[in-house]
Write an enzyme that holds these catalytic residues in place. Structure first.
Site, PDB file in Angstrom:
ATOM      1  N   GLU A   1       0.827  -1.206   0.000  1.00 56.03           N
ATOM      2  CA  GLU A   1       0.000   0.000   0.000  1.00 56.03           C
ATOM      3  C   GLU A   1       0.861   1.255   0.000  1.00 56.03           C
ATOM      4  O   GLU A   1       0.496   2.279  -0.568  1.00 56.03           O
ATOM      5  CB  GLU A   1      -0.950   0.006   1.196  1.00 56.03           C
ATOM      6  CG  GLU A   1      -2.010   1.099   1.121  1.00 56.03           C
ATOM      7  CD  GLU A   1      -3.086   0.942   2.181  1.00 56.03           C
ATOM      8  OE1 GLU A   1      -3.323   1.900   2.937  1.00 56.03           O
ATOM      9  OE2 GLU A   1      -3.684  -0.146   2.250  1.00 56.03           O
TER      10      GLU A   1
ATOM     11  N   HIS B   1       8.094 -27.731   2.197  1.00 56.54           N
ATOM     12  CA  HIS B   1       7.156 -28.682   1.605  1.00 56.54           C
ATOM     13  C   HIS B   1       6.110 -27.947   0.764  1.00 56.54           C
ATOM     14  O   HIS B   1       5.093 -28.529   0.403  1.00 56.54           O
ATOM     15  CB  HIS B   1       6.473 -29.492   2.714  1.00 56.54           C
ATOM     16  CG  HIS B   1       7.451 -30.172   3.611  1.00 56.54           C
ATOM     17  ND1 HIS B   1       8.019 -31.388   3.295  1.00 56.54           N
ATOM     18  CD2 HIS B   1       8.008 -29.789   4.791  1.00 56.54           C
ATOM     19  CE1 HIS B   1       8.859 -31.740   4.262  1.00 56.54           C
ATOM     20  NE2 HIS B   1       8.873 -30.786   5.172  1.00 56.54           N
TER      21      HIS B   1
ATOM     22  N   LYS C   1     -13.344   1.371  -3.348  1.00 52.77           N
ATOM     23  CA  LYS C   1     -14.475   1.694  -2.467  1.00 52.77           C
ATOM     24  C   LYS C   1     -15.582   2.400  -3.250  1.00 52.77           C
ATOM     25  O   LYS C   1     -16.774   2.122  -3.080  1.00 52.77           O
ATOM     26  CB  LYS C   1     -14.004   2.576  -1.312  1.00 52.77           C
ATOM     27  CG  LYS C   1     -13.056   1.878  -0.347  1.00 52.77           C
ATOM     28  CD  LYS C   1     -12.628   2.834   0.760  1.00 52.77           C
ATOM     29  CE  LYS C   1     -11.659   2.169   1.727  1.00 52.77           C
ATOM     30  NZ  LYS C   1     -11.201   3.092   2.780  1.00 52.77           N
TER      31      LYS C   1
END
Length: 525
Positions: free
Chosen positions: A322, A351, A455
């Site tokens: 950000e 793994h 938004k």
């Protein structure tokens, strides 16, 4: 010969702060001998920008705000007496409030002592507290903590179902600077409804952390919430963990917030050093620049070899991405800067994706996070003179060597143990590194215009949903295209809205056809 050569390079590029139990090793980054000399003008620029920032310069031009998270750990550095007093007063109130909760002086609406915390926030209002809770939590903590960190209704139900029988002993902390963050508002309303259904007075369980005068602040005051703590406009969400955002949950969980802040202050002091070779944060920023050619061309893979630090990579994702993910530089040129961050934990990564890191596409550099202290209980040998911790250390060093053999670069950051002091120092290190990297690549790390775009798009879609529903009727069904024409809207947006309504609203029905464009939607009779 190769081993000797690396030993010499290690000695040259290994930095440790013995008093902090901290070290950083950049010797496995393959920068050329003249790299630092060539970077010197940018380094000087970054130091100057940081001095201006800490002195109270306007660092967020969009909102005309100072950026003062560095003052949170040492209020004496704040540019005026009022800010210093605000920080000190708030921290004292946080400790007093937590003590009153722990002692039972402050109780729930049924008179029961609080034993649990439900923290409601998103982004920086959740990632920091979550990381700290996981890093420092023990079975002996006076209060356990749960989180709402999304607007997923199933997520709300899962958490509330876990604590359903404990609501009378649950304190709710609602965190939103503006007080209008929809995800947080939704979580608060869902929690309030569950408390009400249980016959509990939500106000006697609620605490607000928000901007003074915000909608949430006014709601808390009007309804008589237990407490309200400030979020200052000069602290961004991704750097707010040392404000009330992080300190209130920490104090309630019983963690040592003074040591946490002291660790951050100590690292902040060390990373003000203008000798960049002695400045761990500047070295980090310079290695990021080297790895990605100043363009973020390689991803940052964060591998903490400690279960307690699993969430550190998630925390860093927001802090780094950000802050540094910007379209325009300070000269308004289009640069599309940024560094992608992802990570797992060692030795789980052995793994998982180390196979690709060693043999696959070379589009990354690694940061190993090492914790020297294995455990606090007596050592247990899984083999003769070998412990589980020995294996963990062996896997870290072995993976580092295996990657280097294949030309994969890495940084190793080490702390002595995962305690409040060192976690505070680790966070402060990366906050400062982000602050240095911005000027190195000529961007502003302290605004986030791209976040608002999403938004606004979501708000438009919710408005469209209301309009779409208004076009449905119990009569013959309509296709997405028919409704879109009537609304002068994008048919694909309308189609997805209709699909969502049909999946969740029993009154909206769908008659499917072979082609999605022919699906018809109507209201139930």
């Amino acid at each position: 010969m190769a081993s000797s050569s690396l030993w010499q390079r290690f000695q040259q590029y290994f930095l440790r702060y013995d008093d902090l139990g901290f070290s950083i090793d950049i010797s496995r980054m393959k920068f050329p001998d003249d790299f630092f000399d060539k970077m010197r003008p940018k380094i000087d620029k970054a130091f100057a920008a940081m001095r201006d920032l800490e002195a109270g310069g306007i660092a967020n031009p969009d909102e005309k705000r100072m950026v003062g998270h560095y003052w949170l750990r040492k209020p004496a550095l704040a540019p005026n007496a009022e800010l210093r007093a605000d920080i000190e007063k708030t921290n004292a109130l946080i400790k007093d409030f937590a003590a009153a909760v722990h002692s039972g002086k402050i109780k729930g609406s049924h008179g029961e002592k609080f034993q649990h915390v439900l923290s409601i926030g998103i982004g920086g209002s959740a990632l920091g507290p979550q990381f700290i809770a996981d890093a420092l939590g023990t079975a002996q903590d006076p209060m356990g903590i749960y989180f709402f960190d999304n607007t997923d209704p199933d997520g709300f139900d899962r958490v509330l179902d876990k604590i359903d029988n404990e609501l009378a002993r649950t304190l709710v902390v609602v965190i939103s600077k503006s007080g209008g963050t929809k995800e947080t508002r939704n979580g608060m309303l869902e929690a309030e409804a569950r408390f009400k259904a249980a016959g509990l007075d939500f106000a006697k369980h609620a605490v607000a952390i928000t901007g003074v005068g915000s909608d949430l602040d006014e709601l808390g005051e009007k309804n008589g919430w237990l407490a309200r703590f400030p979020m200052w406009d000069w602290v961004g969400g991704r750097t707010s963990v040392m404000s009330a955002v992080g300190l209130v949950p920490m104090a309630l969980e019983g963690f040592d917030i003074d040591n946490f802040l002291a660790g951050a202050a100590a690292m902040a002091e060390r990373t003000r050093a203008t000798d960049f070779r002695q400045n761990a944060a500047m070295l980090l920023a310079l290695m990021w620049f080297h790895a990605g050619n100043g363009r973020g061309e390689k991803d940052m893979v964060v591998l903490p070899y400690k279960d307690r630090l699993l969430l550190f990579s998630r925390y860093l994702q927001q802090l780094v991405m950000e802050s540094l993910g910007k379209e325009k530089d300070l000269d308004r040129k289009t640069v599309n800067q940024g560094i992608a961050v992802y990570g797992n934990k060692g030795s789980t990564d052995q793994h998982a994706y180390v196979q690709q890191l060693r043999d696959g596409v070379l589009n990354f550099f690694v940061t190993f996070i090492e914790v020297a202290k294995d455990r606090y209980r007596a050592p247990f040998q899984v083999e003769d003179a070998v412990t589980s911790g020995d294996y963990l250390h062996g896997f870290l060093r072995g993976t580092r060597a295996a990657l280097y053999e294949k030309g994969r670069e890495s940084i190793t950051v080490s702390i002595s143990e995962a305690n409040a002091f060192n976690i505070g120092a680790l966070i402060a290190l990366y906050e400062r590194a982000v602050g240095f990297y911005g000027p190195l690549v000529n961007i502003n790390a302290y605004h986030q215009p791209g976040v608002e775009a999403g938004k606004k798009a979501a708000t438009r879609l919710l408005q469209l949903q209301s309009e779409v529903r208004g076009k449905l009727s119990p009569a013959a069904g309509k296709t997405a295209e028919e409704i879109a024409r009537a609304l002068d809207a994008d048919p694909e947006d309308v189609f997805h809205v209709l699909q969502h309504l049909a999946s969740n609203d029993p009154s909206v029905q769908i008659s499917k056809s072979e082609e999605p464009s022919d699906d018809k939607f109507s209201l139930a009779e």
